[in-house]
Structures are given as structure tokens and as C-alpha cells.
Design a protein around this motif. Structure first.
Motif, PDB file in Angstrom:
ATOM      1  N   ARG A 117      45.307 -20.825 -33.132  1.00  0.00           N
ATOM      2  CA  ARG A 117      44.454 -21.065 -31.832  1.00  0.00           C
ATOM      3  C   ARG A 117      44.916 -20.633 -30.600  1.00  0.00           C
ATOM      4  NH1 ARG A 117      42.215 -26.971 -30.942  1.00  0.00           N
ATOM      5  NH2 ARG A 117      41.200 -26.484 -32.904  1.00  0.00           N
ATOM      6  N   MET A 118      44.231 -19.779 -30.050  1.00  0.00           N
ATOM      7  CA  MET A 118      44.837 -18.912 -28.602  1.00  0.00           C
ATOM      8  C   MET A 118      44.445 -19.650 -27.434  1.00  0.00           C
ATOM      9  SD  MET A 118      45.831 -15.635 -27.703  1.00  0.00           S
ATOM     10  CE  MET A 118      46.101 -14.891 -26.244  1.00  0.00           C
TER      11      MET A 118
ATOM     12  N   PRO B  62      36.086 -26.069 -19.882  1.00  0.00           N
ATOM     13  CA  PRO B  62      37.405 -25.459 -19.309  1.00  0.00           C
ATOM     14  C   PRO B  62      37.648 -25.554 -17.726  1.00  0.00           C
ATOM     15  CG  PRO B  62      36.128 -24.228 -21.091  1.00  0.00           C
ATOM     16  CD  PRO B  62      35.193 -25.382 -20.327  1.00  0.00           C
TER      17      PRO B  62
ATOM     18  N   ALA C 224      44.544 -19.153 -23.522  1.00  0.00           N
ATOM     19  CA  ALA C 224      44.843 -18.465 -22.535  1.00  0.00           C
ATOM     20  C   ALA C 224      45.130 -19.212 -21.340  1.00  0.00           C
ATOM     21  CB  ALA C 224      43.512 -17.494 -22.213  1.00  0.00           C
TER      22      ALA C 224
ATOM     23  N   THR D 125      30.625 -32.577 -21.269  1.00  0.00           N
ATOM     24  CA  THR D 125      31.121 -31.558 -22.187  1.00  0.00           C
ATOM     25  C   THR D 125      32.352 -31.507 -22.002  1.00  0.00           C
ATOM     26  OG1 THR D 125      30.824 -29.173 -22.461  1.00  0.00           O
ATOM     27  CG2 THR D 125      31.014 -29.665 -20.192  1.00  0.00           C
ATOM     28  N   HIS D 126      33.003 -30.667 -23.081  1.00  0.00           N
ATOM     29  CA  HIS D 126      34.420 -30.275 -22.692  1.00  0.00           C
ATOM     30  C   HIS D 126      34.280 -29.075 -21.824  1.00  0.00           C
ATOM     31  CE1 HIS D 126      34.164 -31.638 -26.889  1.00  0.00           C
ATOM     32  NE2 HIS D 126      35.619 -31.604 -26.865  1.00  0.00           N
TER      33      HIS D 126
ATOM     34  N   TYR E 140      31.372 -11.444 -28.712  1.00  0.00           N
ATOM     35  CA  TYR E 140      32.705 -11.109 -29.074  1.00  0.00           C
ATOM     36  C   TYR E 140      32.455  -9.505 -28.980  1.00  0.00           C
ATOM     37  CZ  TYR E 140      33.969 -15.875 -30.455  1.00  0.00           C
ATOM     38  OH  TYR E 140      34.069 -17.219 -30.690  1.00  0.00           O
TER      39      TYR E 140
ATOM     40  N   GLU F  67      31.132 -23.730 -34.203  1.00  0.00           N
ATOM     41  CA  GLU F  67      29.964 -23.798 -33.350  1.00  0.00           C
ATOM     42  C   GLU F  67      28.788 -22.508 -33.523  1.00  0.00           C
ATOM     43  OE1 GLU F  67      31.387 -22.707 -29.308  1.00  0.00           O
ATOM     44  OE2 GLU F  67      32.521 -24.231 -29.160  1.00  0.00           O
TER      45      GLU F  67
ATOM     46  N   LEU G 102      42.512 -22.175 -21.772  1.00  0.00           N
ATOM     47  CA  LEU G 102      41.180 -22.010 -22.045  1.00  0.00           C
ATOM     48  C   LEU G 102      41.222 -21.215 -23.505  1.00  0.00           C
ATOM     49  CD1 LEU G 102      39.947 -19.589 -19.156  1.00  0.00           C
ATOM     50  CD2 LEU G 102      39.410 -22.140 -19.434  1.00  0.00           C
ATOM     51  N   SER G 103      40.307 -21.815 -24.626  1.00  0.00           N
ATOM     52  CA  SER G 103      40.123 -21.151 -25.684  1.00  0.00           C
ATOM     53  C   SER G 103      39.527 -19.898 -25.848  1.00  0.00           C
ATOM     54  CB  SER G 103      39.590 -22.440 -26.641  1.00  0.00           C
ATOM     55  OG  SER G 103      39.230 -21.673 -27.912  1.00  0.00           O
ATOM     56  N   ASN G 104      39.872 -18.977 -26.544  1.00  0.00           N
ATOM     57  CA  ASN G 104      39.190 -17.684 -26.704  1.00  0.00           C
ATOM     58  C   ASN G 104      38.368 -17.814 -28.004  1.00  0.00           C
ATOM     59  OD1 ASN G 104      40.842 -17.659 -28.876  1.00  0.00           O
ATOM     60  ND2 ASN G 104      41.524 -15.660 -28.551  1.00  0.00           N
ATOM     61  N   LYS G 105      38.117 -18.958 -28.318  1.00  0.00           N
ATOM     62  CA  LYS G 105      37.270 -19.158 -29.431  1.00  0.00           C
ATOM     63  C   LYS G 105      35.955 -20.243 -28.853  1.00  0.00           C
ATOM     64  CE  LYS G 105      40.497 -17.837 -32.471  1.00  0.00           C
ATOM     65  NZ  LYS G 105      41.817 -18.338 -33.352  1.00  0.00           N
ATOM     66  N   GLU G 106      36.662 -21.585 -29.146  1.00  0.00           N
ATOM     67  CA  GLU G 106      35.321 -22.624 -28.986  1.00  0.00           C
ATOM     68  C   GLU G 106      35.655 -22.823 -27.507  1.00  0.00           C
ATOM     69  OE1 GLU G 106      38.449 -23.197 -30.748  1.00  0.00           O
ATOM     70  OE2 GLU G 106      38.799 -25.138 -30.684  1.00  0.00           O
ATOM     71  N   PHE G 107      34.359 -23.517 -27.141  1.00  0.00           N
ATOM     72  CA  PHE G 107      34.112 -23.911 -25.786  1.00  0.00           C
ATOM     73  C   PHE G 107      35.100 -25.315 -25.455  1.00  0.00           C
ATOM     74  CE2 PHE G 107      31.910 -25.551 -21.912  1.00  0.00           C
ATOM     75  CZ  PHE G 107      31.882 -24.373 -21.199  1.00  0.00           C
TER      76      PHE G 107
END
Lengths: 364, 373
Positions: free
Chosen positions: B169-170, B228, B172, B225-226, A140, A329, B188-193
Motif C-alpha cells: 500500500r502506498m 484524507p 503519499a 467519512t475517512h 486511474y 471500492e 494519502l492513499s493512492n488507492k482507497e479513499f
């Protein structure tokens, strides 16, 4: 149109060769005022419209200086000798524009940079620690101001493998960049297809980071804010790569330092590995015995190895619990439920379910 | 085999219903719940046309999908031949700035009027929608337009319900497509995969009857996996619709559309590999000499062409668990001599429109007959 800066930003740039033409034009049909009569109207630091006085009400177009392309798109209205041009996007600071009539330039003006804006700073890079696992999944970059939208972030970030003495492209190029809503925090993934064992990208190019290698990530000072101001300086982040992290986050291995009753001292939780700096603050909650949320503030400390929770009210005697959302995570993208890179055929891999609730009691 | 008869029958019936719906639905019906005004679009990340000149806009900043009535619904058989050099400079000049301060975030051609539309992001985040008519750019006002919109955050989401005001939660918006009577959106998440894939009925309803699901895929011998989704298209193989999705870490995966049910995790099957350091950008389908092809533009590879028949040949394995490492090559593809194609869409039945960065660094907008593709 809340602030008007009359006159001061106008830069008169009429070429001598055009003077005679302009004089002729003046006597012929257009009673052109001098450039000092052009008013540039700002709103929130942006030039949203331009006003000028004229007795002619049609035929004017706005252009970039010395540009033969089609006119600037916008809305021109004229009333009582004053024309107002509202471009569909604000004029660009530092740019010179021309007002033309019948394809002839009759006036030009330059937009000044606003003195109110400041250069952005890169205020944090996560993970904070330089030592990272080889399967580090994401980083980040946190800025003090919203950053520009027109160029790719990777245009400003370069990575050098100091050990191999060569440039390295560790980040995944994304058409859809991952910013927060305020556009102050960018998420970059290290190429996931190269991290996962035996995927084609992994086979072809190997993992993004190599163990025992040292990397320098350079962030170019040319990276600008939304307002067009570059970073205050070039920034550098080092990565020293150690072995892979093949363990999921496990709250049972966390150390909890429990505050005393009738105090507002923080509840301290020390992790056994650094956590994802953004997710940890959004995936952890403290509840009382009845399951009610305890209001308070979390602070991330010591390179994402420790978190503190300061309650809004004093602790009272009783049982509490820390709830961790399983999507949390670690640096390698392992969450409470699965490893990022899982070989389901390997029974020795870490596949047991992980407890996500930590109970504790406030005592005398 | 029996378990596939019912879904197939249902699909056929729904397709029949859909076709009758599509032909009977008028523009007035589709825009009945539209309002006129400023939809307050924050950013345009994806564009896709629906019927009757309705343009769907994906807005990551506000986590919204908008349906805009462009009023551009006059029927035109073929698109104009287009060949514009220095297209980025042309756009920049019309916006009063230089090409380094703009980004063309997406392009879509109105299938009815054959007019190309461009979403442009300015350095300061201002978003503009332009269209090209008679080789001139026009502004499509986003401040006064007939529209309806739906929030992606209205789906059940733990973060969205956070009482402490922590950020939601964002997601994109990676891609968006209109198909049948639904808008399909990948995020797509900008945090978790992780990723979401949503299917939203259109016209949007007050109850926001939308499905939300995460897709799991199994590929490359038991690695799961998850993953994106970056871009996708819907392809029809043997009278069944499939979602063709490209992933961040595994290239092309097929999912039967009939299995995309609310909240269900489904497994897809890898059909093609693209190699390292490359990401698909746009996907389109077209017909040539009676055969259907699938085109894909990429970040670091030329435009790739896949034959529908080759993809269909994978049908036997689509519904079986992936248990073996047998997808190293996948469906064969041809590399067409068009590198660095950044945007691509069907201009009409026999032409493709694309934006390409040439070897000399010039950005061109050009139409090309599918005869040569």
C-alpha cells in the motif's frame, strides 16, 4: 560512467566575434583545446559529467547558454591536465551549456537527445467503461513509462462538458499527486467535497459530474516521460454519466463459475457492477478449507466487471472460499463497510453489514 | 468534565517533561544513532525542521521519513531580508536547466540559523536539497550526510505482509511536522479513499515505537467519512495542543492531541470553511502585538489569517458530538492580499518567508514583516 560517447554530440558554437578574444586568451594564459576535446559521459542515458583538457586548473564555471544567473552547482576536479565537472543533477537533453573563465565564455556544448529512449504511451484509463455513475470518485491513468515529476498532471488534462458545451474542472487539484512507486500510474480524485451531499463545495459548485451529461477528457500529447519524451499522441476518454451508485459492493450478488476438479481452469467471478481496477486485484484472495492461501494469478476482464483466478496447481476436491478485503471500492468509492456519501440520519440508506467471504466447492 | 481532568493533567505533566527534555537534550544526544552516508532518498515531498538544525524529510516514493543533520546549527537572531525575483529561474539555472523542468516541492526555514531550505524535483525525478545563504544557492548533498531514517511501511499493514509480492500500500506523504519530541506525518492513499496519521518518536528507535491511526471526522450534520488530510499544524489553545488539519473535502478540523492514541478513531470538529475548489497548502502560526494568529496559504484563495482567540472560542463544542449543521461559516478569517502563495514558513519571530506567483507570472521569494500581515 558506463558508456562514453566521445566527440559526436559536441556542437561547436563559438561566435565569430569571440574568435579574436579567444586567440588572445590562448596566447595569454589559457591553452584552450577545441570543443572536440570535451567528453560527455553518460550513465543510464543521463549526462553525469563532462571532461575537458586544460593546463589551467581553476577558475572555470559552467553555465546555461547566455544565462547571467549564478553558475551551475557541481563539483569540479582537475588532475594531470584533465578537468572533470560533475553537476549535482544530470545535464538536460537539448540544452546548450557554456564553460566560462573569468566570466568569459571559452567553450560551449549541446547535449543530444538519447536515441535509446521511446515516447511514452497512455496504455489504460480506468474505469474502462465510458458509462459511469454520477458519483464516480476516482480515475486511474496508466502509462508505459515513468512520467515527469516537475509539472502538475492537471496541466495536461482537460475536461469538456459536451452537453453544456463548456470546460469543466472535475478533478481535485492536489499538491501531493498520487502516483505509484514506479510513477507509471496516476490516481485522480473527482472533487470529494463536491460529491458529498451538502458539503460547502457541493453547495457552492454542485457535483463534479452531472447526470445525463457527456464529457470528453483530453490528455495532452505534451505530457512527457521522466526522460523528457512526449506522449506518442493526444488521448481522449469519454464519460457518459448515469445515476448515482448508492449501493455498496456485495459479494453475495456476484456470480461464481466454479471449475472442475483436477483442472487448472480459472475460477470466474462476475460482479454486479464494475469494481475499482486497482483495488480489486489487491483485495481478493482464494483460500482452501484450512484457510491456506491458494497461489495463482488474477486477471481483470470485461471492463472491470469480471475477474478470473488461475491457480498455479490443479484444483482438488473440497471446499474453498473467496475472501474480499472490506476496503474494496466500487467506482463511487463505496466499500464493503460504508457508502462514500452516507446520511446517518436516513434509515433507508444501505447500512447493513456485508458478507465478505464467498464459499464454493470443487466437485467431480 | 471529570474525564478530561486526567488527560489534561497528563498532558501538562508531559509538556513539563517535554520542555525539560528539549532544553537538556544536546545535538550529540539527538544524533547519537545517526550514520554517515547515502540515505537513498527517493523523493522529497515534505520538509520540517526539528531542533539543532535537524531536518526531517518525508519521502513518498520509499515511504520513509529521514532525519538529516544539516550541521547548520549556529544561532542567528533574525533572518536576512529576502527579495528575489524569478526565483524559479535562479534555481533552474543553478541546476543547469530551465524553470519548466523543476518543481519546488517544499520549503522550510531552519529556526536556529534562519536559513531557508528548498526541496526541488527535477523532470526526471532527481531530488535536490538546496539552501539559500547570502543570496546564493548551495547544494546540501544527499549522497554523503549524517542521517537516520524510519520506514512508514513497518507499521502493521496487511498489504505489507502480502506473501505473493503484490505491491505494498502506498501512502503519499501529504505533510510532516516536528512537534515536541515526535514527528507527525499525514499520508494519502493512492488507492482507497483513506488516510493515515502517524506520530513517531524522535530520535528514531530500533523498535520503531510508532503509533498509527486513521482519523474519522464528523462534520456537516452527520456526514462521516475517512477523509484524507492534506496539510496540518499543531496549535496551542488554552494550554492544550490541538491538531489543526485541512481535509480534501472539509476544510479545517481540530483534534485534541491528547486523544490521538494508537489505533483510536477520533472525531474532530470543523472550525472553518474555505469554499469550493480550494485547498490549503501551508499553515504557520505567529505572534503580533501579543496576539497569536494562524496563517494559511491556499491553491485558489489568498493567504487567510485566523485569530487564535476565535479558534479557542470553539472549545466548548470540540468534545461534543457533532449533531447539528452549524458550521457553515465557522471561525471568521481575513483574506490577506497575497494570492497564489505556494510555500510559506516562519523566517523568524517577526517575519514570514513565502514563495508567490505574481500577477505577471513571476515566481518571487520574499520575506515580509508580520507587522503587515
Amino acid at each position: 560512467m558506463d558508456v562514453i560517447y566521445p566527440y559526436s554530440i559536441i556542437n561547436k558554437k563559438i561566435k565569430l566575434s569571440l574568435v579574436f578574444f579567444c586567440v588572445a586568451l590562448f596566447f595569454n594564459c589559457v591553452k584552450k583545446k577545441s570543443s572536440e576535446d570535451i567528453h560527455v559521459n553518460y550513465n543510464n542515458g543521463k549526462v553525469v559529467s563532462v571532461e575537458y583538457e586544460t593546463e589551467e586548473s581553476s577558475g572555470y564555471t559552467f553555465h546555461l547558454k547566455q544565462n547571467d544567473q549564478s553558475p551551475i552547482l557541481g563539483n569540479l576536479t582537475c588532475e594531470k591536465g584533465t578537468c572533470t565537472f560533475i553537476p549535482i543533477v544530470a545535464f538536460t537533453a537539448g540544452q546548450t551549456y557554456e564553460i566560462r573563465k573569468n566570466k568569459k565564455t571559452i567553450e560551449s556544448f549541446t547535449i543530444d537527445h538519447s536515441s535509446k529512449q521511446k515516447n511514452p504511451e497512455l496504455i489504460a484509463i480506468y474505469p474502462s467503461m465510458d458509462t459511469v455513475p454520477q458519483n464516480l470518485l476516482k480515475m486511474y491513468f496508466v502509462f508505459s513509462h515513468p512520467m515527469q515529476h516537475s509539472k502538475s498532471a492537471l496541466d495536461f488534462i482537460s475536461v469538456f462538458d459536451n452537453t453544456a458545451q463548456k470546460e469543466s474542472d472535475i478533478f481535485l487539484e492536489m499538491e501531493t499527486e498520487l502516483w505509484n512507486k514506479e510513477r507509471t500510474r496516476l490516481t485522480l480524485w473527482l472533487d470529494p467535497g463536491r460529491i458529498k451531499t451538502d458539503l460547502i463545495p457541493n453547495q457552492e459548485k454542485g457535483p463534479p459530474l452531472l447526470q445525463k451529461h457527456c464529457y470528453t477528457i483530453s490528455i495532452d500529447s505534451l505530457w512527457t516521460s521522466e526522460q523528457g519524451y512526449p506522449l506518442t499522441r493526444k488521448y481522449v476518454k469519454m464519460l457518459n454519466v448515469v445515476g448515482k451508485d448508492l449501493q455498496r459492493p456485495n459479494p453475495k450478488l456476484w456470480e461464481v463459475n466454479i471449475p472442475k476438479e483436477n483442472t487448472q481452469n480459472p475460477l470466474e467471478i462476475r460482479f454486479n457492477e464494475p469494481m475499482d481496477a486497482v483495488l480489486i486485484l489487491e483485495t481478493i484472495q482464494v483460500k482452501n478449507r484450512e484457510g491456506e492461501l491458494i497461489e495463482g494469478t488474477f486477471s481483470l476482464l470485461e471492463n472491470e466487471l469480471k475477474i478470473e483466478f488461475k491457480p498455479e496447481e490443479k484444483w482438488i476436491l473440497g471446499n474453498y472460499s473467496v475472501h474480499v478485503n472490506p476496503v474494496l471500492e466500487d467506482l463511487a468509492g463505496n466499500n464493503l463497510e460504508r457508502l462514500f456519501d452516507t446520511d446517518l440520519s436516513d434509515n433507508s440508506m444501505d447500512t447493513k453489514s456485508t458478507e465478505n467471504i464467498l464459499n464454493f466447492s470443487i466437485e467431480h | 468534565m471529570k474525564k478530561f481532568i486526567l488527560p489534561t493533567l497528563l498532558l501538562v505533566l508531559s509538556l513539563y517533561g517535554l520542555s525539560s527534555w528539549t532544553t537538556n537534550e544536546t545535538s550529540e544526544d539527538l544524533t547519537a544513532n545517526f550514520i554517515y552516508g547515502d540515505p537513498e532518498i527517493g523523493s522529497i515531498n515534505a520538509l520540517s525542521f526539528g531542533p539543532e538544525g535537524i531536518l526531517f524529510v518525508g519521502d513518498s516514493e520509499n515511504a520513509m521519513v529521514y532525519a538529516l543533520d544539516t550541521k547548520d546549527s549556529s544561532e542567528k537572531g533574525n533572518g536576512d531580508e529576502i527579495n528575489i525575483r524569478k526565483f524559479d529561474q535562479m534555481i533552474a539555472a543553478s541546476l543547469g536547466t530551465t524553470e519548466d523542468k523543476i518543481r519546488i516541492s517544499d520549503m522550510a526555514v531552519n529556526p536556529k540559523s534562519k536559513t531557508p531550505y528548498f526541496a526541488v524535483s527535477m523532470e526526471d525525478g532527481t531530488t535536490v536539497l538546496l539552501r539559500l545563504k547570502d543570496e546564493a544557492l548551495e547544494n546540501v548533498s544527499l549522497k554523503g550526510i549524517s542521517y537516520s531514517k524510519i520506514s512508514l511501511n513497518d507499521a502493521i499493514d496487511a498489504d505489507a505482509k502480502d506473501k505473493r509480492g503484490r505491491p505494498q500500500r502506498m501512502w503519499a506523504i501529504a505533510d510532516l511536522k516536528f512537534h515536541g519530541d515526535r514527528i507527525l506525518v499525514s499520508g494519502l492513499s493512492n488507492k482507497e479513499f483513506a488516510s493515515t496519521f502517524r506520530s513517531i518518536p524522535f530520535p528514531f528507535t530500533d523498535s520503531q515505537d510508532q503509533t498509527s491511526l486513521e482519523i474519522w471526522h464528523a462534520a456537516h450534520g452527520q456526514y462521516e467519512t475517512h477523509a484524507p488530510i492534506k496539510t496540518f499544524d499543531v496549535v496551542s489553545l488554552n494550554n492544550q495542543d490541538y491538531l489543526m488539519a485541512s481535509y480534501t473535502c472539509t476544510p479545517l478540523v481540530l483534534f485534541p492531541m491528547a486523544e490521538l492514541e494508537n489505533g483510536k478513531h477520533i472525531k474532530g470538529r470543523t472550525v472553518a470553511e474555505l469554499g469550493a475548489g480550494n485547498s490549503p497548502l501551508d499553515m504557520i502560526s505567529y505572534k503580533k502585538e501579543g496576539k497569536k494568529y494562524f496563517l494559511m496559504s491556499n491553491t485558489n484563495r489568498p493567504v487567510m489569517r485566523l485569530d487564535y482567540e476565535d479558534i479557542a472560542d470553539f472549545k466548548e463544542t470540540l468534545t461534543k458530538p457533532v449533531t447539528e449543521f452549524a458550521v457553515a461559516t465557522g471561525v471568521p478569517y481575513d483574506n490577506l492580499p497575497f494570492p497564489y502563495v505556494q510555500q510559506m514558513d516562519n523566517l523568524d519571530d517577526s517575519n514570514v518567508l513565502y514563495i508567490q506567483r505574481t500577477g505577471s507570472g513571476e515566481l518571487i521569494l520574499r520575506s515580509r514583516s508580520t507587522k503587515w500581515m
